[in-house]
Motif scaffolding. Sequence first.
Motif, PDB file in Angstrom:
ATOM      1  N   SER A 430       0.853  -1.181   0.000  1.00 31.02           N
ATOM      2  CA  SER A 430       0.000   0.000   0.000  1.00 31.02           C
ATOM      3  C   SER A 430       0.894   1.237   0.000  1.00 31.02           C
ATOM      4  O   SER A 430       1.714   1.418   0.900  1.00 31.02           O
ATOM      5  N   LEU A 431       0.737   2.083  -1.037  1.00 30.19           N
ATOM      6  CA  LEU A 431       1.588   3.266  -1.195  1.00 30.19           C
ATOM      7  C   LEU A 431       0.738   4.501  -1.447  1.00 30.19           C
ATOM      8  O   LEU A 431      -0.471   4.414  -1.686  1.00 30.19           O
ATOM      9  N   PHE A 432       1.396   5.663  -1.419  1.00 24.25           N
ATOM     10  CA  PHE A 432       0.704   6.930  -1.609  1.00 24.25           C
ATOM     11  C   PHE A 432       0.087   7.023  -3.003  1.00 24.25           C
ATOM     12  O   PHE A 432       0.641   6.539  -3.987  1.00 24.25           O
ATOM     13  N   SER A 433      -1.072   7.690  -3.062  1.00 20.48           N
ATOM     14  CA  SER A 433      -1.699   8.016  -4.338  1.00 20.48           C
ATOM     15  C   SER A 433      -1.393   9.471  -4.675  1.00 20.48           C
ATOM     16  O   SER A 433      -0.731  10.178  -3.908  1.00 20.48           O
ATOM     17  N   GLN A 434      -1.908   9.953  -5.795  1.00 18.82           N
ATOM     18  CA  GLN A 434      -1.639  11.339  -6.177  1.00 18.82           C
ATOM     19  C   GLN A 434      -2.250  12.335  -5.206  1.00 18.82           C
ATOM     20  O   GLN A 434      -1.728  13.438  -5.038  1.00 18.82           O
ATOM     21  N   SER A 435      -3.345  11.967  -4.542  1.00 18.80           N
ATOM     22  CA  SER A 435      -3.969  12.881  -3.577  1.00 18.80           C
ATOM     23  C   SER A 435      -3.045  13.171  -2.399  1.00 18.80           C
ATOM     24  O   SER A 435      -3.130  14.257  -1.799  1.00 18.80           O
ATOM     25  N   HIS A 436      -2.172  12.224  -2.051  1.00 21.21           N
ATOM     26  CA  HIS A 436      -1.254  12.463  -0.930  1.00 21.21           C
ATOM     27  C   HIS A 436      -0.268  13.590  -1.226  1.00 21.21           C
ATOM     28  O   HIS A 436       0.188  14.274  -0.303  1.00 21.21           O
ATOM     29  N   TYR A 437       0.070  13.785  -2.504  1.00 14.19           N
ATOM     30  CA  TYR A 437       1.046  14.818  -2.846  1.00 14.19           C
ATOM     31  C   TYR A 437       0.443  16.219  -2.834  1.00 14.19           C
ATOM     32  O   TYR A 437       1.150  17.214  -3.034  1.00 14.19           O
ATOM     33  N   LEU A 438      -0.875  16.310  -2.578  1.00 13.49           N
ATOM     34  CA  LEU A 438      -1.536  17.602  -2.423  1.00 13.49           C
ATOM     35  C   LEU A 438      -1.600  18.046  -0.963  1.00 13.49           C
ATOM     36  O   LEU A 438      -1.987  19.183  -0.682  1.00 13.49           O
ATOM     37  N   ILE A 439      -1.257  17.154  -0.044  1.00 16.35           N
ATOM     38  CA  ILE A 439      -1.394  17.465   1.389  1.00 16.35           C
ATOM     39  C   ILE A 439      -0.617  18.716   1.796  1.00 16.35           C
ATOM     40  O   ILE A 439      -1.150  19.564   2.532  1.00 16.35           O
ATOM     41  N   GLY A 519      10.869  19.809  -2.066  1.00 17.83           N
ATOM     42  CA  GLY A 519      10.028  19.771  -3.270  1.00 17.83           C
ATOM     43  C   GLY A 519       9.624  18.359  -3.648  1.00 17.83           C
ATOM     44  O   GLY A 519       9.757  17.962  -4.821  1.00 17.83           O
ATOM     45  N   VAL A 520       9.102  17.596  -2.686  1.00 16.70           N
ATOM     46  CA  VAL A 520       8.769  16.191  -2.921  1.00 16.70           C
ATOM     47  C   VAL A 520       7.658  16.046  -3.955  1.00 16.70           C
ATOM     48  O   VAL A 520       7.728  15.183  -4.846  1.00 16.70           O
ATOM     49  N   SER A 521       6.642  16.893  -3.877  1.00 13.49           N
ATOM     50  CA  SER A 521       5.524  16.784  -4.829  1.00 13.49           C
ATOM     51  C   SER A 521       5.996  17.048  -6.249  1.00 13.49           C
ATOM     52  O   SER A 521       5.602  16.352  -7.199  1.00 13.49           O
ATOM     53  N   GLU A 522       6.864  18.066  -6.414  1.00 16.97           N
ATOM     54  CA  GLU A 522       7.394  18.375  -7.737  1.00 16.97           C
ATOM     55  C   GLU A 522       8.280  17.246  -8.271  1.00 16.97           C
ATOM     56  O   GLU A 522       8.263  16.933  -9.476  1.00 16.97           O
ATOM     57  N   THR A 523       9.047  16.625  -7.365  1.00 17.66           N
ATOM     58  CA  THR A 523       9.897  15.500  -7.767  1.00 17.66           C
ATOM     59  C   THR A 523       9.062  14.331  -8.263  1.00 17.66           C
ATOM     60  O   THR A 523       9.372  13.706  -9.285  1.00 17.66           O
ATOM     61  N   TYR A 524       7.994  14.032  -7.534  1.00 16.50           N
ATOM     62  CA  TYR A 524       7.104  12.941  -7.949  1.00 16.50           C
ATOM     63  C   TYR A 524       6.519  13.226  -9.323  1.00 16.50           C
ATOM     64  O   TYR A 524       6.485  12.344 -10.202  1.00 16.50           O
ATOM     65  N   LEU A 525       6.041  14.445  -9.523  1.00 11.67           N
ATOM     66  CA  LEU A 525       5.413  14.792 -10.796  1.00 11.67           C
ATOM     67  C   LEU A 525       6.410  14.680 -11.946  1.00 11.67           C
ATOM     68  O   LEU A 525       6.077  14.214 -13.044  1.00 11.67           O
ATOM     69  N   LYS A 526       7.663  15.070 -11.710  1.00 12.10           N
ATOM     70  CA  LYS A 526       8.686  14.971 -12.750  1.00 12.10           C
ATOM     71  C   LYS A 526       8.943  13.511 -13.116  1.00 12.10           C
ATOM     72  O   LYS A 526       8.964  13.152 -14.297  1.00 12.10           O
ATOM     73  N   PHE A 527       9.115  12.659 -12.088  1.00 10.00           N
ATOM     74  CA  PHE A 527       9.349  11.238 -12.359  1.00 10.00           C
ATOM     75  C   PHE A 527       8.160  10.606 -13.072  1.00 10.00           C
ATOM     76  O   PHE A 527       8.325   9.803 -13.997  1.00 10.00           O
ATOM     77  N   PHE A 528       6.961  10.980 -12.660  1.00  8.29           N
ATOM     78  CA  PHE A 528       5.754  10.397 -13.258  1.00  8.29           C
ATOM     79  C   PHE A 528       5.653  10.769 -14.736  1.00  8.29           C
ATOM     80  O   PHE A 528       5.364   9.923 -15.593  1.00  8.29           O
ATOM     81  N   LYS A 529       5.894  12.033 -15.059  1.00  5.63           N
ATOM     82  CA  LYS A 529       5.819  12.468 -16.452  1.00  5.63           C
ATOM     83  C   LYS A 529       6.905  11.826 -17.301  1.00  5.63           C
ATOM     84  O   LYS A 529       6.678  11.470 -18.467  1.00  5.63           O
ATOM     85  N   GLN A 530       8.105  11.656 -16.728  1.00  8.68           N
ATOM     86  CA  GLN A 530       9.193  11.008 -17.463  1.00  8.68           C
ATOM     87  C   GLN A 530       8.839   9.575 -17.823  1.00  8.68           C
ATOM     88  O   GLN A 530       9.065   9.119 -18.949  1.00  8.68           O
ATOM     89  N   GLN A 531       8.263   8.861 -16.845  1.00  7.38           N
ATOM     90  CA  GLN A 531       7.898   7.461 -17.087  1.00  7.38           C
ATOM     91  C   GLN A 531       6.756   7.351 -18.091  1.00  7.38           C
ATOM     92  O   GLN A 531       6.742   6.456 -18.943  1.00  7.38           O
ATOM     93  N   MET A 532       5.803   8.281 -18.042  1.00  7.96           N
ATOM     94  CA  MET A 532       4.675   8.246 -18.967  1.00  7.96           C
ATOM     95  C   MET A 532       5.129   8.538 -20.392  1.00  7.96           C
ATOM     96  O   MET A 532       4.672   7.890 -21.344  1.00  7.96           O
ATOM     97  N   SER A 533       6.013   9.501 -20.548  1.00  9.56           N
ATOM     98  CA  SER A 533       6.479   9.853 -21.891  1.00  9.56           C
ATOM     99  C   SER A 533       7.466   8.833 -22.444  1.00  9.56           C
ATOM    100  O   SER A 533       7.629   8.720 -23.659  1.00  9.56           O
TER     101      SER A 533
END
Length: 624
Positions: A430-439, A519-533
């Motif tokens: 069980s891991l964090f979802s995208q909603s957790h990065y808005l906290i 900048g944990v939320s920004e780091t997650y978003l960068k990794f996520f976009k890299q993997q998607m592209s």
Amino acid sequence: MKGGGGGGKRRWRVLVIGVLVLIILSTLVPLAFLLGLHNGFHSPGFVTVQPSSPFDRINATKHSQRDLSVRVDEVLHRINPVLPKKSDVKVGSRVMNGTSKTDSKKRGLPVSPAVVVKPSPANKTKTKAVTSYKGVQGKTSNASYKGIVNADETQRTCQLKYGSYCLWREENKEPLKDAKVKHMKDLLFVARAYYPSIAKMPSQSKLTRDMKQNIQEFERILSEGSADADLPPQVDKKFQKMEAVIAKAKSFPVDCNNVDKKLRQILDLTEDEASFHMKQSVFLYQLAVQTMPKSLHCLSMRLTVEYFKSAPVEVDDSDKFSDPSLLHFVIISDNILASSVVINSTALHARESKNFVFHVVTDEQNYFAMKQWFIRNPCKQAAIQVLNIEKLELGNSDMMKKLSLPAEFRVSFTSGDNLGSQGNRTYYLSLFSQSHYLIPKIFHKLKKVVVLDHDVVVQRDLSPLWEVDMEGKVNGAVKSCSVRLGQLKSLKRGSFDTNACLWMSGLNVIDLERWRELGVSETYLKFFKQQMSGGGGASREAIALQATLLTFQDKVYGLDDKWAVSGLGYDYYLNTQRIKNAATLHYNGNMKPWLELGIPQYKNYWRKHLNREDRFLSDCNVNP
């Protein structure tokens, strides 16, 4: 002259006798061959000998009628249904294993060594059950012991493929409602298999008529009903008649090729039916897991209607919601009962519940129902805030303002080649979802929060978590070293420490100041976009898993194991004492405690924190 005449008469007499003997022999010898007298067997008629099949060929010139019926019984025995009854799982597999091993020795084939599974502390319950079974039997052979292992191997293999569903199916197995109907179908197939051979025998016209009459009767009954309740009252007598007719038919030599075809049809149909029901039951199981029960949907609708019908009641706790000196808990949930149990259990064990502030982040559909529930059911002196994530003002955020619950991943792997080894394990991560990065943006005035999943039950005071020195880490979580990053095949190698232990959501201490600083939320978003592209065909969930693990690499502080015990949603064999000593219980897995298929022995820890006196629970038939 007389003497010569007498000699001529004798010679003619001998010739006549010889001719007569030859005539008789020429008639009797072929007849003897036709009747099988040279083998001491009187043939009752013509028996066709078919080409070799996978079963042993029956030679009518070498066996008696009893031998033929024995051979047919052997054929029937060989194609017995491959799916044993529940009571035969352990015993049946035990005997079959012993037989196959003996046959292998006779044929000179290599025999695989016996597999011995060493019991682990987590499997004490299962070990005790096996021990008591052996005690009842009294005499347990070596083959019997191997059968226990084999049954265990089968269970492990099933659990490896379908997860905890296999165990739930055994726990919740109900008696068959069509047992007699299935038995009728079996008898009908056997009767059809013997009927063509019996019909070819002129001397068995009465048996042929009886078989035809019983077959037609069974076909009529089966066409009118599909359950035992649909069968006529005198069906037991019809069973007896059919079994008697089949037993009589077995006493005659039969055309084995025809029996072979019919019984192969039974085998194929049984396998197809078993496969269909397995797929259907797995689909229904997943449907029950991933959809909201009707009773909970009813509860949400009734509370929403009640909220707009009643006068608004607002509790003036707004100052507490942004006070960093208080102890703040964040729960992301769309489940009213689950959120209520988390809050009730946390406040109940708090030394000073007035210092506790709970923030429930939900979606627009459940927002008003959630507010109405906590207005009707306040929790001691704790303050409760319900937030609609879809209406929050978060500035220029690239994150989706849509509620997403903690993501769960089922991980199954083997540490050895043998499926029966202790290394076969299934876990739910069980891991964090995208909603957790808005906290951090939602609670921009707070410095530290504890995030609780909605499938958690609290058993101890959680106030000491705010005193934990996290040594500059962002996320305080219990780590699970039973699964390491190197064992996850979906992760790209080179980016991770393969020996690092996995951390879990459920109970997480979040240093919001450090989170914003790094900048944990920004780091997650960068990794996520890299993997998607990057493509690669990976699913969105697998990409989110990798991005989360990359984001929190070297940023997780390991809490003591006593703070949380996980696995109550899939593992039947957790240590009871460990559960009682844990500060929080995490029901990660498919078998959530509010579902009917929840694991029975763990449900009480959750139920006792549910307020059952609310009238809406009884109106909507909510009975977890």
